[in-house]
Design a protein around this motif. Structure first.
Motif, PDB file in Angstrom:
ATOM      1  N   VAL A   1       0.810  -1.220   0.000  1.00  0.00           N
ATOM      2  CA  VAL A   1       0.000   0.000   0.000  1.00  0.00           C
ATOM      3  C   VAL A   1       0.844   1.272   0.000  1.00  0.00           C
ATOM      4  CG1 VAL A   1      -1.963  -1.120   1.096  1.00  0.00           C
ATOM      5  CG2 VAL A   1      -0.254   0.021   2.529  1.00  0.00           C
ATOM      6  N   TYR A   2       2.145   1.147   0.349  1.00  0.00           N
ATOM      7  CA  TYR A   2       3.013   2.330   0.315  1.00  0.00           C
ATOM      8  C   TYR A   2       4.384   1.920  -0.224  1.00  0.00           C
ATOM      9  CZ  TYR A   2       4.468   7.067   1.469  1.00  0.00           C
ATOM     10  OH  TYR A   2       4.880   8.377   1.381  1.00  0.00           O
ATOM     11  N   PRO A   3       4.501   1.817  -1.550  1.00  0.00           N
ATOM     12  CA  PRO A   3       5.743   1.328  -2.164  1.00  0.00           C
ATOM     13  C   PRO A   3       6.783   2.416  -2.423  1.00  0.00           C
ATOM     14  CG  PRO A   3       4.087   1.637  -3.858  1.00  0.00           C
ATOM     15  CD  PRO A   3       3.435   2.024  -2.547  1.00  0.00           C
ATOM     16  N   PHE A   4       6.700   3.517  -1.670  1.00  0.00           N
ATOM     17  CA  PHE A   4       7.586   4.660  -1.897  1.00  0.00           C
ATOM     18  C   PHE A   4       8.614   4.783  -0.766  1.00  0.00           C
ATOM     19  CE2 PHE A   4       3.158   5.985  -3.079  1.00  0.00           C
ATOM     20  CZ  PHE A   4       3.269   5.717  -4.438  1.00  0.00           C
ATOM     21  N   SER A   5       9.743   5.381  -1.077  1.00  0.00           N
ATOM     22  CA  SER A   5      10.781   5.615  -0.054  1.00  0.00           C
ATOM     23  C   SER A   5      10.779   7.077   0.379  1.00  0.00           C
ATOM     24  CB  SER A   5      12.157   5.215  -0.593  1.00  0.00           C
ATOM     25  OG  SER A   5      12.462   5.952  -1.767  1.00  0.00           O
ATOM     26  N   ASN A   6       9.603   7.684   0.432  1.00  0.00           N
ATOM     27  CA  ASN A   6       9.497   9.104   0.758  1.00  0.00           C
ATOM     28  C   ASN A   6       9.839   9.400   2.217  1.00  0.00           C
ATOM     29  OD1 ASN A   6       8.508   9.583  -1.832  1.00  0.00           O
ATOM     30  ND2 ASN A   6       6.383   9.351  -1.202  1.00  0.00           N
ATOM     31  N   THR A   7      10.397  10.567   2.439  1.00  0.00           N
ATOM     32  CA  THR A   7      10.515  11.120   3.783  1.00  0.00           C
ATOM     33  C   THR A   7       9.490  12.247   3.907  1.00  0.00           C
ATOM     34  OG1 THR A   7      12.268  12.637   3.063  1.00  0.00           O
ATOM     35  CG2 THR A   7      12.946  10.494   3.957  1.00  0.00           C
ATOM     36  N   LEU A   8       9.487  12.948   5.057  1.00  0.00           N
ATOM     37  CA  LEU A   8       8.442  13.949   5.304  1.00  0.00           C
ATOM     38  C   LEU A   8       9.006  15.360   5.405  1.00  0.00           C
ATOM     39  CD1 LEU A   8       6.263  12.070   7.958  1.00  0.00           C
ATOM     40  CD2 LEU A   8       5.862  12.268   5.487  1.00  0.00           C
ATOM     41  N   VAL A   9       8.178  16.302   4.981  1.00  0.00           N
ATOM     42  CA  VAL A   9       8.492  17.732   5.074  1.00  0.00           C
ATOM     43  C   VAL A   9       7.263  18.441   5.622  1.00  0.00           C
ATOM     44  CG1 VAL A   9       9.115  19.813   3.799  1.00  0.00           C
ATOM     45  CG2 VAL A   9      10.090  17.616   3.126  1.00  0.00           C
ATOM     46  N   VAL A  10       7.466  19.394   6.507  1.00  0.00           N
ATOM     47  CA  VAL A  10       6.367  20.221   7.019  1.00  0.00           C
ATOM     48  C   VAL A  10       6.534  21.633   6.461  1.00  0.00           C
ATOM     49  CG1 VAL A  10       5.186  21.129   9.054  1.00  0.00           C
ATOM     50  CG2 VAL A  10       6.215  18.843   9.119  1.00  0.00           C
ATOM     51  N   LEU A  11       5.507  22.108   5.769  1.00  0.00           N
ATOM     52  CA  LEU A  11       5.521  23.438   5.177  1.00  0.00           C
ATOM     53  C   LEU A  11       4.548  24.356   5.908  1.00  0.00           C
ATOM     54  CD1 LEU A  11       5.371  22.620   1.346  1.00  0.00           C
ATOM     55  CD2 LEU A  11       7.407  22.980   2.762  1.00  0.00           C
ATOM     56  N   SER A  12       4.840  25.641   5.864  1.00  0.00           N
ATOM     57  CA  SER A  12       3.897  26.654   6.338  1.00  0.00           C
ATOM     58  C   SER A  12       3.055  27.085   5.150  1.00  0.00           C
ATOM     59  CB  SER A  12       4.651  27.848   6.914  1.00  0.00           C
ATOM     60  OG  SER A  12       3.736  28.870   7.292  1.00  0.00           O
ATOM     61  N   VAL A  13       1.722  26.897   5.248  1.00  0.00           N
ATOM     62  CA  VAL A  13       0.840  27.207   4.118  1.00  0.00           C
ATOM     63  C   VAL A  13      -0.261  28.165   4.563  1.00  0.00           C
ATOM     64  CG1 VAL A  13       1.286  25.029   2.939  1.00  0.00           C
ATOM     65  CG2 VAL A  13      -0.618  25.166   4.528  1.00  0.00           C
ATOM     66  N   ASN A  14      -0.507  29.178   3.733  1.00  0.00           N
ATOM     67  CA  ASN A  14      -1.631  30.063   4.016  1.00  0.00           C
ATOM     68  C   ASN A  14      -2.860  29.591   3.249  1.00  0.00           C
ATOM     69  OD1 ASN A  14      -1.327  30.962   1.340  1.00  0.00           O
ATOM     70  ND2 ASN A  14       0.015  32.657   1.954  1.00  0.00           N
ATOM     71  N   GLU A  15      -3.941  30.302   3.399  1.00  0.00           N
ATOM     72  CA  GLU A  15      -5.202  29.885   2.792  1.00  0.00           C
ATOM     73  C   GLU A  15      -5.120  29.869   1.268  1.00  0.00           C
ATOM     74  OE1 GLU A  15     -10.001  30.797   3.200  1.00  0.00           O
ATOM     75  OE2 GLU A  15      -8.526  32.096   4.202  1.00  0.00           O
TER      76      GLU A  15
END
Length: 506
Positions: A363-377
């Motif tokens: 169900v998750y065949p990716f080697s992705n890592t995570l990023v947190v972004l600041s997003v406005n509306e």
């Protein structure tokens, strides 16, 4: 006197050596072993690969995780060598593990490793720009390789230490001039795809990720072998160049026949299925490794309170997905972000009550890592408009838009959000469909939120260019499957909670 040559071509093998998809234990007509069993090599035959070998399959993940002697042995190079590959071009995913791994992999190859737009600043790899193959009959085949320069957008900076990646089209242009001085036939192996419809010329993407059509139109290689998009493109002549592409995971290979007499060149090709047979070696030598991988996949790693039934892709997108809820739950826990989004693979998916590694990689065949972004509306609305583009109305019935199906299937570019609810109106034109976004039940009213997503999505690919200018609040180096595994271990019986919703008006 006519001189003839044959080229066999594979690409995007993604670590699938054996005839299995790993989602179950059934043997399938796929895998590199089945492809290479069809190759008949002599002094007038060449074998090429277009890249993306080191990442993708559970076997590739197992090798990377275990490391040590197993990693040092470079099983994928062993198979290419045994099959007699003459040239290999690295794909974007072959950079996923950093400079040392790339160098070890390329140095283990007996064939040439071609990539004209990658400069090895450390001097450890055997990367080179071009190679002239002089066949038994005297025909000179000049070959270069290039990789999509979007590697610099997707890849972690530390993985590109000692590596400089330049513009793919420019490198292909410069190499063509040099090859023409020495070769009778010029070939470009491009780990990238087509940005335009090959039949109509319609522009499908304006990014530089894929420039295959531009290479065809502006350069005059005799043969352009493409990759990266994982789609079957039967051989055809376009702007005087013969071009094609094969599907991923060793499902297909291409056979190209070249005939040249004086100044007359004829190129024909066929896309061939992998078939259902393999040679004794190196299959048998690597079978113990495959058996280790299969045992590893069947280890129970956790339990969820209730199984998640399988849904088709449209149902998942319209009504939500328990699988997406699970990964968003994981991402929110480890990131501490306000909201989260996740893209899933191209196939329908489910999860049983007792989860194994096989289920997780399925169900998750990716080697992705995570990023947190600041997003406005404004940013969030643009991103949700891209999600809303996934749907189209035909005679009042909701269907999946061709934008996500052509030129290749890209269900993974539809994102499932957690932490917000929003409405879309499919009666409105694309770009004006999102009508309301709520966080904790209240309108945003200009509020800025922290949004957790994969590093792939944070790069702005898949139609989410709006993310590129957003401030990065946090990077989490662990890969998502490893975080999911850790999360399951910490929750003996996990309850997956739905957080967020989409209301579709039509």
């Amino acid at each position: 006197m006519e001189k003839r040559a044959t080229i066999y071509y594979t690409s995007d093998v993604h670590g699938y050596l054996f005839p299995t998809s790993y989602g179950d234990k059934e043997e399938k007509a796929m895998g590199l072993f089945h492809c290479i069993a069809n190759f008949k090599k002599d002094g007038n035959t060449l074998i090429f690969d277009g890249g993306d070998t080191l990442q993708g399959s559970p076997m590739a993940s197992y090798i990377a995780e275990k490391g040590g002697e197993l990693l040092e042995s470079e099983p994928f190079s062993r198979v290419y060598n045994a099959a007699g590959y003459d040239a290999v071009v690295p794909g974007n995913h072959d950079f996923n593990f950093g400079y040392e791994r790339l160098s070890r992999y390329t140095n283990a190859l007996t064939g040439a490793c071609l990539c004209a737009n990658v400069k090895d600043l450390g001097g450890k790899s055997k990367l080179q720009n071009r190679y002239i193959f002089t066949l038994e009959n005297g025909l000179r085949i000049g070959v270069t390789g290039v990789v999509t320069d979007y590697v610099t957008v997707w890849e972690k900076p530390e993985h590109l230490d000692n590596i400089q990646i330049t513009d793919a089209f420019t490198a292909a242009k410069e190499e063509l001039y040099k090859l023409k001085q020495e070769a009778d036939v010029t070939v470009c192996i491009y780990h990238g795809g087509y940005e335009c419809d090959l039949d109509t010329g319609e522009v499908l993407s304006t990014s530089r990720e894929n420039v295959g059509y531009r290479i065809l139109k502006e350069l005059d290689y005799d043969v352009l072998l493409t990759a990266h998009q994982h789609m079957p493109v039967s051989g055809r002549d376009l702007f005087g160049t013969h071009t094609l592409q094969v599907m991923a995971n060793g499902v297909q290979y291409a056979k190209i026949e070249i005939a040249k007499e004086n100044e007359t060149l004829h190129v024909a090709s066929s896309i061939c299925p992998a078939g259902d047979r393999h040679e004794e070696e190196p299959y048998r030598s690597l079978l113990p490794l495959e058996e280790e991988v299969q045992k590893w996949l069947d280890v129970s790693i956790g339990q969820i309170k209730a199984p998640i039934p399988e849904q088709n892709k449209l149902d998942m997108a319209m009504n939500g997905s328990g699988v997406a809820d699970f990964f968003n739950q994981v991402q929110l826990t480890y990131s501490g972000a306000d909201i989260s989004c996740v893209g899933l693979g191209n196939t329908p998916m489910s999860l049983p009550e007792h989860i194994t590694m096989r289920d997780l990689v399925r169900v998750y065949p990716f080697s992705n890592t995570l990023v947190v972004l600041s997003v406005n509306e404004e940013v969030l609305k643009k991103a949700l408009e891209r999600c809303a583009e996934y749907f189209t109305l035909k005679d009042g019935v909701v269907e999946i838009s061709d934008v996500f199906l052509n030129p290749k299937v890209e269900h993974y570019n539809y994102d499932y959000f957690a932490g917000i609810s929003y409405e879309i109106d499919l009666r409105m034109p694309v770009g004006s469909r999102v009508k309301e976004i709520r966080y904790k039940g209240e309108p945003l009213n200009g509020r800025t939120l922290s949004l957790c997503m994969s590093d792939y999505r944070a790069s702005g690919t898949g139609g989410y260019e709006v993310y590129r200018e957003c401030p990065v609040l946090k990077r989490i180096g662990a890969e998502v499957p490893k975080l999911a595994l850790d999360y399951l271990k910490k929750h003996p019986i996990l309850e997956i909670k739905k957080s967020g919703s989409i209301l579709i008006r039509r």
